[in-house]
Write a protein that holds these residues in place. Structure first.
Motif, mmCIF file in Angstrom:
data_model
loop_
_atom_site.group_PDB
_atom_site.id
_atom_site.type_symbol
_atom_site.label_atom_id
_atom_site.label_comp_id
_atom_site.label_asym_id
_atom_site.label_seq_id
_atom_site.Cartn_x
_atom_site.Cartn_y
_atom_site.Cartn_z
ATOM 1 N N THR A 71 1.049 -1.329 -0.275
ATOM 2 C CA THR A 71 -0.212 -0.167 0.358
ATOM 3 C C THR A 71 0.513 1.240 0.183
ATOM 4 O O THR A 71 2.291 1.055 0.699
ATOM 5 C CB THR A 71 -0.707 -0.237 1.224
ATOM 6 O OG1 THR A 71 -1.730 -1.097 1.154
ATOM 7 C CG2 THR A 71 -2.062 1.262 1.288
ATOM 8 N N PRO A 72 0.424 1.951 -1.405
ATOM 9 C CA PRO A 72 0.858 3.037 -0.854
ATOM 10 C C PRO A 72 1.040 4.722 1.081
ATOM 11 O O PRO A 72 0.270 3.997 1.109
ATOM 12 C CB PRO A 72 0.794 4.310 -2.448
ATOM 13 C CG PRO A 72 -0.312 3.061 -3.036
ATOM 14 C CD PRO A 72 -0.380 2.423 -1.651
ATOM 15 N N SER A 73 2.325 4.925 0.819
ATOM 16 C CA SER A 73 1.983 5.558 2.083
ATOM 17 C C SER A 73 1.163 6.397 2.181
ATOM 18 O O SER A 73 0.522 6.668 3.689
ATOM 19 C CB SER A 73 3.430 6.442 2.802
ATOM 20 O OG SER A 73 4.139 7.035 1.340
ATOM 21 N N PHE A 74 0.712 6.954 1.262
ATOM 22 C CA PHE A 74 -0.164 7.960 1.206
ATOM 23 C C PHE A 74 -1.580 7.560 1.296
ATOM 24 O O PHE A 74 -2.500 8.252 1.374
ATOM 25 C CB PHE A 74 0.185 9.333 0.432
ATOM 26 C CG PHE A 74 -0.144 8.703 -0.891
ATOM 27 C CD1 PHE A 74 -2.225 8.622 -1.824
ATOM 28 C CD2 PHE A 74 0.428 7.954 -2.087
ATOM 29 C CE1 PHE A 74 -2.053 8.094 -2.733
ATOM 30 C CE2 PHE A 74 0.110 7.440 -2.861
ATOM 31 C CZ PHE A 74 -0.934 7.462 -3.759
ATOM 32 N N LEU A 75 -1.533 6.481 1.267
ATOM 33 C CA LEU A 75 -3.298 5.572 1.182
ATOM 34 C C LEU A 75 -3.593 4.690 2.589
ATOM 35 O O LEU A 75 -3.676 4.730 2.843
ATOM 36 C CB LEU A 75 -3.128 4.981 -0.195
ATOM 37 C CG LEU A 75 -4.075 5.066 -1.037
ATOM 38 C CD1 LEU A 75 -3.866 4.007 -2.189
ATOM 39 C CD2 LEU A 75 -4.844 6.061 -1.410
ATOM 40 N N MET A 76 -2.086 4.821 3.548
ATOM 41 C CA MET A 76 -2.018 3.878 4.837
ATOM 42 C C MET A 76 -3.275 3.849 5.338
ATOM 43 O O MET A 76 -4.064 3.897 6.010
ATOM 44 C CB MET A 76 -0.891 4.253 5.195
ATOM 45 C CG MET A 76 0.007 2.943 4.381
ATOM 46 S SD MET A 76 1.620 2.707 5.348
ATOM 47 C CE MET A 76 2.781 2.150 4.288
ATOM 48 N N PRO A 77 -3.458 5.552 5.939
ATOM 49 C CA PRO A 77 -4.143 6.346 6.767
ATOM 50 C C PRO A 77 -5.967 5.627 6.283
ATOM 51 O O PRO A 77 -6.847 4.875 6.945
ATOM 52 C CB PRO A 77 -4.347 7.711 6.802
ATOM 53 C CG PRO A 77 -2.911 7.490 6.739
ATOM 54 C CD PRO A 77 -2.499 7.355 5.367
ATOM 55 N N PHE A 78 -5.798 6.175 5.430
ATOM 56 C CA PHE A 78 -7.622 5.578 4.334
ATOM 57 C C PHE A 78 -7.917 4.131 4.307
ATOM 58 O O PHE A 78 -8.434 3.674 4.806
ATOM 59 C CB PHE A 78 -7.337 5.875 3.045
ATOM 60 C CG PHE A 78 -7.637 7.586 2.894
ATOM 61 C CD1 PHE A 78 -8.460 7.952 2.942
ATOM 62 C CD2 PHE A 78 -6.217 8.329 2.363
ATOM 63 C CE1 PHE A 78 -8.541 9.860 3.625
ATOM 64 C CE2 PHE A 78 -5.865 9.121 2.110
ATOM 65 C CZ PHE A 78 -7.043 10.149 2.406
#
Length: 224
Positions: free
Chosen positions: A134-141
Motif C-alpha cells: 500500500t502506498p504511504s499516502f493511502l495508509m490512513p485510508f
C-alpha cells in the motif's frame, strides 16, 4: 396483507402467547443419536463423509497451528443446515430467518477471534490493517477501511443468512397465496414452479450453511 405475509416468521405461538416455536431449533438434535443403531445407515455414512470432507477443507484454511479446532466450524455448519432444512417443512418455524438467531452465532465467534488476536497476536493484527504494497499516502485510508470492514463482519454474516432465508420463504408464500384464484392450467404451472423453488431453497439452505461456516473459518485464519 403484510401482517399475514410475515406471520410465518412470527416466533410466538397461540398457546398462552409463548415463543414456543423456538423449540424447532432443537429438533436437529433428534438426528444425532445414530450410535444406537446396530449398524451404520446410509444417512450415517453420508453425513460422516460430509463432515470429514469439511474437516479437511477447514484444516487447510486454518493451518497447522489450529489442529483439532475444526470441529466448532463443522458443528456450526451442522446446526445451521439442520435449522435451514427443517424450516422448509410445512408448519415448522425457521429460526435461522431471525437476526437474533444469526447474530447469536456470528457475534460471539467474531468477539472471540478479536480478543484472541489482539491479546496474543497484536503485531499481526496491526499489520493486517495495512495490506502489503500500500502506498504511504493511502495508509490512513486503508486503516480506516480495514477497521470498518472488520467491525461489520458479524453483521454481514448474520444479515446474509437471515435475508436469504426470508427471501425464499416470502417468495414461496406469495406464489402459494395466488393458488385459489387461478385456473386449472395456471395452477399446474404454479405447482411446478413451487417445486422448482423448493429445490432451489434446499440448495440455498446448504449453500448458506457452508458460506457461514467457511467465512467464519477464514476470519479465524486471519488472526494467526
Amino acid at each position: 396483507m403484510m401482517t399475514s405475509l410475515f406471520s410465518i416468521f412470527e416466533p410466538t405461538s397461540s398457546i398462552f402467547n409463548l415463543p414456543l416455536n423456538w423449540i424447532s431449533t432443537f429438533q436437529g438434535l433428534l438426528f444425532f443419536p445414530l450410535m444406537y443403531w446396530a449398524s451404520p445407515s446410509r444417512w450415517n455414512l453420508l453425513w460422516s463423509t460430509l463432515t470429514y470432507t469439511l474437516h479437511k477443507e477447514f484444516k487447510i484454511l486454518l493451518g497447522p497451528s489450529y489442529m483439532g479446532s475444526t470441529m466448532i466450524f463443522v458443528s456450526l455448519f451442522s446446526l445451521i443446515l439442520f435449522n435451514n432444512s427443517l424450516g422448509l417443512l410445512p408448519y415448522i418455524f425457521t429460526s435461522s430467518s431471525h437476526l437474533i438467531m444469526t447474530l447469536a452465532l456470528s457475534l460471539p465467534l467474531w468477539l472471540t477471534f478479536m480478543f484472541f488476536g489482539w491479546f496474543y497476536h497484536s503485531q499481526h493484527m496491526f499489520a493486517h490493517l495495512v495490506p502489503q504494497g500500500t502506498p504511504s499516502f493511502l495508509m490512513p485510508f486503508m486503516v480506516l477501511i480495514e477497521t470498518i470492514s472488520n467491525l461489520i463482519r458479524p453483521g454481514t454474516l448474520a444479515v446474509r443468512l437471515a435475508a436469504n432465508m426470508i427471501a425464499g420463504h416470502l417468495l414461496l408464500s406469495l406464489l402459494g397465496g395466488t393458488g385459489p384464484s387461478l385456473s386449472s392450467t395456471l395452477l399446474m404451472i404454479l405447482i411446478f414452479s413451487q417445486i422448482l423453488l423448493l429445490l432451489l431453497e434446499s440448495a440455498v439452505a446448504i449453500i448458506q450453511s457452508y458460506v457461514f461456516a467457511i467465512l467464519s473459518t477464514l476470519y479465524a485464519s486471519e488472526i494467526n
